[in-house]
Design a protein around this motif. Structure first.
Motif, PDB file in Angstrom:
ATOM      1  N   GLN A  83       0.824  -1.210   0.000  1.00 36.41           N
ATOM      2  CA  GLN A  83       0.000   0.000   0.000  1.00 36.41           C
ATOM      3  C   GLN A  83       0.863   1.266   0.000  1.00 36.41           C
ATOM      4  N   ARG A 127      -7.620  -6.174  -0.392  1.00 45.18           N
ATOM      5  CA  ARG A 127      -7.568  -6.709   0.969  1.00 45.18           C
ATOM      6  C   ARG A 127      -7.263  -8.201   0.968  1.00 45.18           C
ATOM      7  N   THR A 170      -3.514  -8.553   0.525  1.00 44.87           N
ATOM      8  CA  THR A 170      -2.809  -8.279   1.777  1.00 44.87           C
ATOM      9  C   THR A 170      -2.920  -9.475   2.719  1.00 44.87           C
ATOM     10  N   ALA A 216      -5.606  -8.491   9.023  1.00 45.54           N
ATOM     11  CA  ALA A 216      -5.924  -8.689   7.605  1.00 45.54           C
ATOM     12  C   ALA A 216      -7.221  -9.477   7.443  1.00 45.54           C
TER      13      ALA A 216
END
Length: 522
Positions: free
Chosen positions: A187, A383, A386, A473
């Motif tokens: 990010q 997401r 990640t 996460a």
């Protein structure tokens, strides 16, 4: 501002080079050249963050030991002018954390080994100066391919000519692509570009970004090198450093002239991200302070900003903006991530995500024209990426410890076998025996250090931090999936569970049920 630098160079006996010396220096090791008997001891040098050997899957065990690998590489070359090693020198983003840079270095090295099937020693170095930004990777590679039988044929495709230039371009593009992927996963807003300054400037003009084109349309400076840099630090004359200073002054002068011309004529000079002339000046000053330079392939030179001074914004053909991936493509990417083995460790905790993706066909049919669907799906994909990263990271640390322990056992067995089959002589050849035994003792010391580092990375504190990132996460994915269930509901969602705080004990139980699968580092 992420810095891009990629350079390929060779080590040749004709120039007095030794692959053993190069490997010892880059890894901070004591290595002995069996061919010449020379000792290369760089155990006290600083700046070496980590070193790993990466080899093809069918390579013999000895290729994982630097002392044996580079001795074999020297022995394989018979010519007195032979090329004994090849190095890929690459910049790594300072914006990434230590673990993120390590993962990027491993992936780049593995990509090189998979393509060329050579053996490589990857050494990650920290900046020379305290607080510096010059994190970089040295990938020292054999010039021969490695298979189950040992070192084989030469990697001639990298020797030069049109084929060599094409391969270097592939390396540059691969490094930029993987670097950008890791920056995005972390990010970080920065990106790198492997293209020449001229190509980047042309692309900026094509999209109507005049400020960026002006920043890129500059005459590049030349790489100074460590010797000239040392002279400059001591206040002594360094011709190339002086030339670079003159080039930079000339570039700054031309840039200011261009900005003044635009302002005087009242012509709009806005970049596509909204930056104007004042921001352009600040960007240029920042680049100058950081000493950013780019190596152009083939040693090509750039023209100055004169090349774009005569263009007006109205003359620029701006291509239509790409719509990006469709909602169907984004659903497909999310499902591929869901099916990734790395998520097996947390799959039972992703109840909202499972429900949302199981009915993806119905949602696509019902909400295909929804204005925010693609944006929301992009966030879900981000997401999930990640989450995959942190799930893989935990397994990677476990694998690193097991692998370090395995290599230590091999080194210990090698010493035991040597002592059993080679009793200490009493006929005046003790020195040679001691050297051979010493190499095995040095290998054990190196493996002990690697095992210690791997175990420190799995300390209770490190494990707790890694687990917390994984929990966060999971929560981020589930929270977003819960919001999407509400935003894009269909009939089967009536019993969808409400999202609540994640119980970390469930994560630990899931990890016991589904042990993580991790990528191989070697």
């Amino acid at each position: 501002m992420a810095i891009y630098h990629a350079r390929v160079k060779t080590f040749s006996r004709a120039k007095g080079h030794s692959s053993v010396a190069a490997a010892a220096y880059r890894a901070g090791l004591l290595l002995v050249d069996e061919k010449t008997g020379a000792r290369h001891d760089y155990r006290r040098r600083g700046g070496v963050v980590e070193t790993r050997c990466v080899v093809p899957t069918d390579a013999p065990d000895w290729s994982m030991v630097p002392a044996q690998l580079w001795s074999a590489a020297e022995q394989a070359e018979r010519r007195k002018d032979a090329t004994v090693a090849r190095e890929f020198e690459l910049a790594l983003p300072h914006e990434l954390s230590d673990d993120q840079r390590s993962a990027l270095a491993a992936e780049i090295t593995r990509a090189l080994v998979d393509r060329y099937q050579f053996a490589a020693q990857a050494s990650l170095h920290s900046p020379d100066a305290k607080g510096g930004l010059n994190w970089h990777l040295h990938v020292l590679a054999t010039t021969r391919r490695l298979d189950a039988g040992g070192l084989a044929d030469k990697t001639r495709e990298l020797d030069g000519g049109p084929a060599g230039r094409a391969e270097v371009e592939w390396v540059r593009e691969m490094v930029a692509r993987l670097t950008n992927a890791h920056l995005a996963a972390a990010q970080v807003g920065a990106q790198v570009d492997h293209r020449s300054l001229e190509a980047q400037a042309a692309a900026a003009m094509a999209r109507g970004d005049v400020v960026s084109a002006a920043l890129l349309s500059r005459r590049p400076t030349q790489h100074v090198g460590k010797n000239a840099s040392a002279l400059a630090r001591r206040g002594e004359d360094a011709e190339r450093a002086a030339l670079n200073a003159a080039i930079q002054d000339e570039n700054d002068e031309e840039f200011e002239k261009l900005l003044e011309a635009f302002e005087r004529e009242g012509r709009a000079m806005e970049s596509t991200d909204g930056h104007g002339p004042e921001q352009a000046r600040q960007d240029r000053q920042k680049a100058n302070r950081q000493g950013v330079y780019l190596m152009l392939p083939g040693g090509g030179q750039m023209r100055g900003v004169h090349a774009i001074a005569g263009l007006t914004v109205g003359q620029i053909a701006v291509p239509p903006r790409s719509p990006g991936p469709s909602a169907r493509d984004l659903f497909g990417e999310a499902i591929q991530l869901w099916l990734d083995d790395a998520l097996a460790v947390v799959i039972d905790l992703l109840k909202n995500t499972r429900r949302f993706l199981e009915d993806h066909a119905s949602r696509l049919a019902a909400f295909a024209d929804h204005s925010r669907l693609r944006t929301d799906l992009r966030e879900l994909v981000k997401r999930l990426k990640t989450l995959r990263r942190w799930a893989t990271e935990r397994g990677r640390r476990q694998l690193a410890e097991r692998h370090a322990l395995k290599l230590l056992h091999r080194a210990e067995r090698s010493l035991e076998e040597f002592v059993e089959s080679n009793p200490k002589p009493a006929d005046g050849t003790e020195n040679d025996w001691a050297k051979r035994r010493g190499r095995r003792l040095a290998a054990i010391e190196q493996r002990l250090a690697s095992l210690k580092a791997a175990r420190e990375a799995r300390s209770p504190e490190a494990e707790a931090a890694c687990e917390q990132r994984l929990v966060s996460a999971v929560e981020a994915v589930e929270e977003w999936s819960g919001q999407m269930l509400k935003s894009y509901p269909i009939e089967s969602d009536a019993l969808a569970p409400a999202f609540g705080p994640l119980d970390a004990s469930k994560l630990k139980a899931s990890q016991k049920t589904h042990p993580p699968r991790s990528p191989r580092l070697h």
